[in-house]
Structure formats: C-alpha cells, structure tokens
Design a protein around this motif. Structure first.
Motif, mmCIF file in Angstrom:
data_model
loop_
_atom_site.group_PDB
_atom_site.id
_atom_site.type_symbol
_atom_site.label_atom_id
_atom_site.label_comp_id
_atom_site.label_asym_id
_atom_site.label_seq_id
_atom_site.Cartn_x
_atom_site.Cartn_y
_atom_site.Cartn_z
ATOM 1 N N GLN A 23 0.836 -1.197 0.000
ATOM 2 C CA GLN A 23 0.000 0.000 0.000
ATOM 3 C C GLN A 23 0.876 1.254 0.000
ATOM 4 N N THR A 24 1.014 1.872 -1.164
ATOM 5 C CA THR A 24 1.809 3.095 -1.278
ATOM 6 C C THR A 24 0.965 4.297 -0.883
ATOM 7 N N MET A 25 1.633 5.348 -0.391
ATOM 8 C CA MET A 25 0.884 6.501 0.106
ATOM 9 C C MET A 25 1.466 7.845 -0.307
ATOM 10 N N ASP A 26 2.687 7.870 -0.828
ATOM 11 C CA ASP A 26 3.316 9.148 -1.173
ATOM 12 C C ASP A 26 4.503 8.846 -2.076
ATOM 13 N N SER A 27 4.663 9.610 -3.148
ATOM 14 C CA SER A 27 5.807 9.380 -4.029
ATOM 15 C C SER A 27 6.094 10.623 -4.852
ATOM 16 N N CYS A 28 7.328 10.716 -5.327
ATOM 17 C CA CYS A 28 7.717 11.808 -6.219
ATOM 18 C C CYS A 28 9.045 11.441 -6.863
ATOM 19 N N ILE A 29 9.204 11.755 -8.125
ATOM 20 C CA ILE A 29 10.446 11.455 -8.828
ATOM 21 C C ILE A 29 11.553 12.428 -8.454
ATOM 22 N N ASN A 30 11.183 13.631 -7.999
ATOM 23 C CA ASN A 30 12.187 14.628 -7.615
ATOM 24 C C ASN A 30 11.504 15.700 -6.765
ATOM 25 N N MET A 31 11.501 15.507 -5.454
ATOM 26 C CA MET A 31 10.821 16.435 -4.557
ATOM 27 C C MET A 31 11.442 17.830 -4.601
ATOM 28 N N ALA A 32 12.755 17.903 -4.762
ATOM 29 C CA ALA A 32 13.415 19.210 -4.831
ATOM 30 C C ALA A 32 12.873 20.024 -6.002
ATOM 31 N N ASP A 33 12.713 19.364 -7.144
ATOM 32 C CA ASP A 33 12.188 20.043 -8.326
ATOM 33 C C ASP A 33 10.739 20.474 -8.113
ATOM 34 N N ALA A 34 9.940 19.602 -7.510
ATOM 35 C CA ALA A 34 8.535 19.932 -7.254
ATOM 36 C C ALA A 34 8.415 21.126 -6.314
ATOM 37 N N LEU A 35 9.254 21.167 -5.293
ATOM 38 C CA LEU A 35 9.234 22.297 -4.363
ATOM 39 C C LEU A 35 9.636 23.592 -5.062
ATOM 40 N N ALA B 244 16.588 13.354 -5.243
ATOM 41 C CA ALA B 244 16.265 11.953 -5.486
ATOM 42 C C ALA B 244 14.759 11.727 -5.529
ATOM 43 N N ALA B 245 14.396 10.512 -5.932
ATOM 44 C CA ALA B 245 12.999 10.075 -5.912
ATOM 45 C C ALA B 245 12.703 9.440 -4.559
ATOM 46 N N HIS B 246 11.416 9.318 -4.246
ATOM 47 C CA HIS B 246 11.054 8.627 -3.007
ATOM 48 C C HIS B 246 9.676 7.998 -3.140
ATOM 49 N N ILE B 247 9.452 6.992 -2.316
ATOM 50 C CA ILE B 247 8.134 6.365 -2.182
ATOM 51 C C ILE B 247 7.940 6.049 -0.705
ATOM 52 N N ARG B 248 6.761 6.333 -0.191
ATOM 53 C CA ARG B 248 6.386 5.921 1.158
ATOM 54 C C ARG B 248 5.281 4.880 1.056
#
Length: 341
Positions: free
Chosen positions: A249-261, A290-294
């Motif tokens: 069950q995934t709940m949060d992800s982004c390929i590049n949080m720095a870029d999104a911010l 970096a990318a991340h997934i929670r």
C-alpha cells in the motif's frame, strides 16, 4: 556536566541540534539588547497577518513549547536566513528579509519571556507547585538548562534583553491552551501521528506540492493495492504498479521532490531540508534531488523492504507503520524487479 574540577576551570556544555543546514552549523550568540519589530513573543504581534501564520496561537504554542518543555534555543528569525525564507508576498506585507550575520542570535523576545518565567518559578516553594499553577510554564528540564546557561555552565550564555520589557511579552498562560494537541505533542511526535493516520486512510496533505503535483511533473494514473486509481509521476508508474500488484500500500511518491518544491512551494524548501538526517523526512531526498516512495509496513512489504535495503545507494527509513525509500532513477529497474518477486 558543568562541574568545576578541583583547581581547574569551569567545564561547559554546548547546546546542540542536528546539523542539517547552513544555519545549524553557525555559532550561537547572545540576544540583542532589544527584540525586533517582528518578534513573535511581543503582545503587539498577536495574530498579525502573515503568509504562514507565524503569529497564530498554534505557532506561538509550538515555539514556546520548544523552549519551555524541551529547553531548546530559539533564534531571532531576522538572523536565521536559512530557516526563514521570505517570499515576495511577505515582503509586500512589509516584513523584512532575514540577514546572514554568520551566527544564530538568540531571540530577545524569547529571553524576556524566559526571564519573567524563571522569576515566577523561583517565587514558588517547589517546581510541582509552580507547574500546577502555571502548566504552560517551564519544565524541570528547561529550567535546569536555562539555569546552567545563566551560570555560564552551558553555551550559549543567556543575555536578558533591555526591550521589550516583561509587560510587552506574551503571557503563555493567556495564550496557550495546555490541553491542545500542539502543547501535548512536539513536532516530531505530531509528524509520527500523522504518518500513522495516513498509513490507514491515505494522505491528508493539502499543501501546494500535493494538490498541484501534476502541474510540476507529467503524471500517469495507476491502480493502488486498495483498488483506487491515483495519479503518480510517470517515471514511477511501473515501480508503483508492481508494488501495488504485490499488495504493498503506497501513500506518497515523487520522482524529484526538490524540483517539485522549486516549482510549487519554493519558500518551504529551507524548512524541509533542515529536518534531521537519518530520520524519515524529506531532507535527504531534497539534498540529493532523489525520488522517493512511502508505503505501509506489513507482510506484503517486508520482502521488498529487505531487498531495497540491500541496494547500494538506496536509503530506507521507517517511522511507526510507514517505510520510506529514497533512490535515484537508475535504481528503478532493480526496485521494480524486487517488487515483482
């Protein structure tokens, strides 16, 4: 521990926090002689309009709790340039841009309040009587830390401000609801509780990055393990789909949080990047772009977590019922294969 050895010099302790950004590596120095016009401890600034509610009751509770309960150092925000980025909308409201003075100067308003509270505490026969009468007052731990700093047994020393005088600083007993969530739980505890809730019912976040994410990165819908169709960054579609197919069950992800911010909430970057390294937060992924997934912990996720932990360059951390992986795009094929096993 601040003891003077026989015939020797006074041994001092130094207050330290996790060094996670420029301002945390700076020396801490005594407060100025008076507080600034923007000081959140001044009565005149109660509920003053601000782009991130800096003068709200909730924020005052959070700030005073860090001092009164945890014994933390609170720096003047006008010299904490890395901690307090100021967007144009704030400048338009008349707020000043923080300056980098090469040090963290203690907030003069906070020490004016500390001075009054310590005097009040000393007027009671014991701490138990004092805290019963003033539950928003200083904890034993905070009182000990401040006493050591006043006696020169701990750095930095306390210098009480000339202004504001004590009548011009907020009384915590008039401003703080000691039954409130903000007073009962510190920032780290609140984050852990939120993660636990989100692991069950999904994300509660309504920040610009979450609500407008598809405007920053090209998205593609995928089906979660719970059977919900949600948008995710296109580069992560295959990995997320494989994790969902495995029951994770995934709940949060982004390929590049720095870029999104940078695109959606630039003024928040400095706050997020200063979070302690080594704990589950957004700090390392922002620094490394970096990318991340929670995702939720559980039997379906255990094997994947073990596999991810074995990959060089993949950072795995957990907080309660949630695990976070931080990785570079080059790791996606290997992580996808691990999810399919």
């Amino acid at each position: 521990m601040g003891k003077r050895p026989p015939g020797g010099a006074l041994q001092t302790e130094t207050m330290t926090d996790s060094k996670t950004c420029h301002v945390d590596t700076l020396p801490r120095i005594k407060a100025a002689g008076q507080s600034c016009s923007e000081c959140p401890f001044r009565k005149s600034n109660i509920d003053r309009p601000h782009f991130n509610d800096q003068y709200s009751q909730t924020e005052f509770t959070r700030l005073w709790r860090s001092i009164a309960v945890e014994g933390k150092f609170f720096g003047c925000h006008l010299t904490d340039a890395d901690y307090h980025p100021v967007p144009q909308e704030s400048l338009d409201m008349g707020y000043q841009k923080p300056a980098d003075i090469g040090a963290r100067r203690e907030c003069a308003g906070s020490v004016a309040l500390i001075r009054r509270e310590m005097r009040l505490a000393e007027s009671y026969p014991n701490h138990a009587t004092y805290i019963k009468a003033r539950p928003a007052g200083l904890s034993k731990h905070a009182f000990l830390v401040l006493s050591k700093r006043l006696k020169g047994m701990m750095e930095p020393p306390v210098r009480f401000a000339v202004k504001p005088d004590e009548s011009d600083v907020i009384d915590p007993m008039e401003r703080i609801d000691t039954t409130s969530f903000e007073w009962a739980v510190n920032t780290e505890g609140a984050a852990a509780i939120l993660l636990a809730i989100e692991s069950v019912i999904g994300s509660l976040c309504e920040c610009p990055v979450c609500t407008n994410h598809t405007t920053a990165h090209k998205a593609r819908p995928f089906l979660t393990a719970e059977g919900m169709a949600v948008d995710a960054d296109e580069e992560l579609h295959g990995l997320l789909s494989s994790m969902s197919a495995a029951g994770i069950q995934t709940m949060d992800s982004c390929i590049n949080m720095a870029d999104a911010l940078e695109k959606l909430w630039p003024e928040r970057t400095a706050t997020l990047v200063r979070a302690p390294i080594g704990k589950m937060n957004y700090s390392s992924m922002i620094r490394s772009r970096a990318a991340h997934i929670r995702y939720s912990n559980g039997p379906a996720a255990d094997a994947f977590t073990r596999a991810a932990s074995a990959f060089s360059g993949v950072e795995v951390s957990s907080s309660g019922p949630v695990t976070q992986i931080v990785f570079q795009p080059k790791h996606i094929p290997a992580l996808t294969a691990a999810a399919k096993r």
